[in-house]
Design a protein around this motif. Sequence first.
Motif: not given
Length: 1021
Positions: A474-475, A480-489, A537-540, A552-555
């Motif tokens: 999933r990306f 998208t609303n989901t990815g906007f604040g996280l700079r991509g998820q 992961g987040e912040n692409f 850059s952020v692994k979760k």
Amino acid sequence: MKKHLLVLALLLIGSMSLWAQRTITGKVTDDEGEALIGATILVRGTTTGNITDVNGAFSLVVPPNATVLMISYTGFSPKEVTLTDANNYEITMETEVIGLSDVVVVGYGSQSRKGITGSVAKVSGETISKLPVTGVDQALQGQAAGVQVVAASGTPGSSVSVRVRGPSSINAGNQPLYVVDGVPISTGSNSQIGFGGQQANALTDINPTDIESIEVLKDASAAAIYGSRASNGVVLITTKRGKAGKTQVSLNSYYGQQEIQKKPETLTGPQYVAVVQEAIRNRFTATSLPSSQRLVGLDAAPDTYPNTNWSDQILQTAPISQTDLSFSGGNERTKFYLSTAYFTQDGIIKGSKFDRYSIRLNLDNFITNKIKIGTSTFLSRSNSDRLNNDNNINGVLSASFLMGSHIPVRNADGTYAKDANSSVENPVAAQLEPTNENFSGRILSTLYGDWSILPWLSFRTNLNLDLSNFRETRFAPTTTNTGFGLRGQGIEAYNQELNLVNENFFTISKSIGSLNLDLLLGTAFQNSRSESFFGQGENFPGNTIKTLNAASVKKDLSSSRTEWGLNSYYSRLNLNFKEKYFISGSVRRDGSSRFGANQRWALFPALSAAWRVSEEPFLKNSKIISELKLRAGFGQTGNQNIGNFASRALISPGANYNQIAGLSPSQLGNPELTWETNEDVSIGLDLGFFNNRISLVLEAYERNTIDLLLNRPLVFTSGFASITENIGSTQNRGIDILLNTQNLVSKKFTWSTSFNVAFLESKIIKLAGTPFASGFASWVAEGEAPSAFRGFRVERIFQEQAEIDALNTKARERTGIATSVYQSTLTRPGDIQFKDLNGDGLITALDQEILGNALPKFYGGITNNLSFAGFDLSFFFQFQSGNMIYNNTRAFSEGMNGIFGQSATVLDRWTPDNRSTTFPRAVFGDPNNNRRTSDRFLEDGSFIRLKNLNFGYSLPKSITDKLKINRLRVYVGGQNLLTFTNYSGLDPEVSTFGEVTLSAGTDFLTFPQSRTIMGGLNITF
């Protein structure tokens, strides 16, 4: 010298055997002289046999001790021919309209239908071939009495709920055990990423066109041979195998178009704004504007706003197709069946898709006259493009309901338009921007060996493998609303499951005078191992590179491995005296690693009997009653579908502090934990009239499930929330009816009908503690159905303030509290008055009651098959009645309380000028809580549906002979063509929570099933 004499003797014996063997030939025809293609010829007491060719002819090398030929053909009475000195035989078969001689697959073997003592339903491969279904579970829908199949969603490749004689478990699952060519296979979903209520479906890995037949073991007397996994019934799937004769090549292909059955009707943009403005005025003052409540962009005149029909933006006419090619044939020694298929389905919501590639090889080889080996091997690869849906503000269909129609698709600069007042995703963005892909690989394989030790004794060994790999990605990009604040998820997940099963059993078949005995003795060992990985992961750096190495952020990085095992010993004895009296008894002892050390082993017995009254002298020659059989049975089966270590005291990782790894207790152990057990009593009556042109099967049953696997709540001071124990029980009672009729039978025209209906009553007898809520409106309580709904009752709509004031006055008088009100201090005309069920003058939580349940009172199907002069027509109606659906979509789309999009039905809302209505007023914030869980949103889910229709034409033999082909059939068909229902939602066959029994029958923004029109052809060379 002795050695030479021994060799000479062996050669002499072998040559004498060869001299004694002879080749016989013949032809098999029907009672009108037409050749029967594919009739089975078998030498009694041996495995030597063949099938007839396109001219009905056969040739067979028979051993020296052969005395009788056994001939069988579907739709005809079996026939035995005594061998004489002749070498050529003309054999005429007699029509058996409803075949009691049909072979029915049961656990570890097969029986003729007339000898069945338990409850077994059969669906033929011919029936399945006419159904454009994705998986084998869908092929059962409406075809077997007592088997309820609900395709809970129209999502391509999604899960399907199958219930055999109703749900019996609360926590341990209610899906039946599926066995494919002797392999107990894994079902359910391996998905770790949520897409709403609908899950992936492992059964879609299997190609339905490979199926020869499906048998459903419905009661414990039939299913107990599978012991601890058979409490929900057993579905036996037998795939096609090769037959001796010329290699037959079959090509089948169809293509169709799908469309939505019922389009949602929503408000236009101007109508939506008018409702929002009205809701603000009704809550505050006549001059209040939306901006006074910090709502942006809604103050202008309604007719100045644009209109977007979101359903038009996301829906499409979608293709569906399948092509399969098979080769089958062989000789007396080796037979083969090889098939390959490709299936593809686009969803009616753009962006959804399911593809499957598959190949199957079934091979049987006599390495000697007594030893046969073979394999059934199946490989598949499926890909699925999925969409968020169901109870999800980021879903496509859900956003099309929840997004106001005053919002355009895109802004002037080309970016996706958003509603500044809402967190709902733009439906088109939800459809086009995210990546949601699933990849599934599956290997199902059986290697077997059969040894005919003696004419009455045989041994079989199976080694079965079920290997599945499931990967999902999933990306969510920044668009998208989901990815906007996280700079991509991004999410990557992987699951692998390996099941190994070894079965070894002896079969003894012996006749002693008029007594026929069949004894089965066997053992089985199963080991299941699985492993999984999940990473987020987040912040692409952008939306181009979607793999986790770019984040850059692994979760949430995690992995796991687990396994379980099952050891089993089983036996079954079938006795048949004079084809009139039948007794069947079985027992299975299972040991599972999942249960406590003190309760690891359990015994599952069953006993059943039948009496064919029609074989008694006083009825045998009846011209009216051709079959009368009484059946009765009792048995116990089990359910082990819980976590692998539910009985163990567990310590888990993750209790980390300051980067120091730690462990902590996570579960209390229970060494007494054991199986759920079904105790099943059933009786049956089989009737046939007029040479079985009319066949009726009546069955009644009671199934009590005890020792339910439930979580008993604990006091928090214990450090644990609950412990798993065997402390609950449920009960199912019902009647299954099957009626088959051959309405017209002639050389040119035939018409047959098959009708089945099931009546079911299900209730919870005992729970672990107090009743509890499930889903949106479901309630789990003793004495109620497992899928009951609970809520408030609507009394009426208040018309005048005086009515409200009078009730408030009574509330104060009864309570003695000056501030008491009947419902709310802000209740006004146009609000709903709910019933005061306990009569205390107040509407509180105590005024809720059971409103209904999701289980139908009866359900079934009716199929008609007609043929005339090369034309054939089949149509199947599915129906169910008495079930309720909680339409939670309406709680939002008819809420008129905020900024969500609204259905066109709210045009009939209450206003001072429109008082005669069932819809309340529009009011911002809904202070009266008109949207509370109540029978306002509970609807009758009964329906009748033309599920399948198939009309075809087969070229006459005079033409196919010139074309040098055996058969050519072209056809047109359809699925879900007509639906008759009072349900207001998109589809009455729905369940937002998928296979979850306790929350069944809820509809919340769920992907509906489609209507399909298709055409295809069948060619056999």
